[in-house]
Motif scaffolding. Structure first.
Motif, mmCIF file in Angstrom:
data_model
loop_
_atom_site.group_PDB
_atom_site.id
_atom_site.type_symbol
_atom_site.label_atom_id
_atom_site.label_comp_id
_atom_site.label_asym_id
_atom_site.label_seq_id
_atom_site.Cartn_x
_atom_site.Cartn_y
_atom_site.Cartn_z
ATOM 1 N N ARG A 179 -6.149 -11.386 2.122
ATOM 2 C CA ARG A 179 -5.599 -11.929 1.361
ATOM 3 C C ARG A 179 -4.287 -10.694 0.768
ATOM 4 O O ARG A 179 -2.953 -10.945 0.482
ATOM 5 C CB ARG A 179 -6.843 -11.557 -0.085
ATOM 6 N N ALA A 180 -4.367 -9.297 1.315
ATOM 7 C CA ALA A 180 -3.770 -8.169 0.920
ATOM 8 C C ALA A 180 -2.863 -8.128 1.554
ATOM 9 O O ALA A 180 -1.305 -8.246 1.242
ATOM 10 C CB ALA A 180 -4.629 -6.749 0.881
ATOM 11 N N GLY A 181 -3.148 -8.596 3.336
ATOM 12 C CA GLY A 181 -2.007 -8.891 4.340
ATOM 13 C C GLY A 181 -0.821 -9.505 3.591
ATOM 14 O O GLY A 181 0.131 -9.465 3.754
ATOM 15 N N ALA A 182 -1.104 -11.098 3.630
ATOM 16 C CA ALA A 182 -0.865 -11.752 3.124
ATOM 17 C C ALA A 182 0.249 -11.939 1.940
ATOM 18 O O ALA A 182 1.378 -12.695 1.436
ATOM 19 C CB ALA A 182 -1.447 -13.359 2.204
ATOM 20 N N ARG A 183 -0.374 -11.102 0.709
ATOM 21 C CA ARG A 183 0.191 -10.844 -0.051
ATOM 22 C C ARG A 183 2.088 -9.445 -0.321
ATOM 23 O O ARG A 183 2.650 -10.216 0.006
ATOM 24 C CB ARG A 183 -0.310 -10.551 -1.720
ATOM 25 N N ARG A 184 1.560 -8.881 1.031
ATOM 26 C CA ARG A 184 2.977 -7.894 0.940
ATOM 27 C C ARG A 184 3.700 -9.063 1.924
ATOM 28 O O ARG A 184 5.094 -8.693 1.812
ATOM 29 C CB ARG A 184 1.889 -6.715 2.012
#
Length: 117
Positions: free
Chosen positions: A62-67
């Protein structure tokens, strides 16, 4: 291990970003994210065995997808070993879908749409 990176890593578009899940300051999950031409490739996903099925991998993704979305990615892709049902369940729960299985059957390719907003 030599001083040169693995040959497959040389093909990863630069720059890359990492997302890390921490517990008490200790890494329990990690993934590498590279954005190019509207796509984000996810590489090297790993979760500490004691933290599997506890949300660490999902948090990293999720964090990587947001970035990646902030960097212009509209879609994600990753590969997972066919013999890794835990990772496959995690990716499917996050909306990834099987794209194709190569003849070797050793890897599955998946894609997902990055949600904006």
């Amino acid at each position: 291990m030599g001083s040169r990176p693995e040959a497959s890593l040389e093909r990863v578009p630069q720059p890359v970003r990492f997302a890390i899940a921490l517990h008490g300051g200790v890494p329990v999950g990690v993934g590498m994210f590279a954005v190019s031409d509207g796509w984000c490739g996810i590489y090297g996903m790993a979760t500490h065995p004691g933290w599997r099925r506890r949300g660490a991998g999902s948090a990293v993704l999720r964090a990587g997808a947001r970035r990646a979305s902030d960097a212009g990615a509209e879609r994600l892709f990753l590969q997972v070993e066919a013999g890794n049902p835990g990772a496959r369940r995690c990716y499917e729960a996050l909306g990834f879908a099987l794209a194709r299985v190569p003849l070797s059957g050793s890897l599955r390719f998946r894609v997902s749409v990055v949600l904006h907003g």
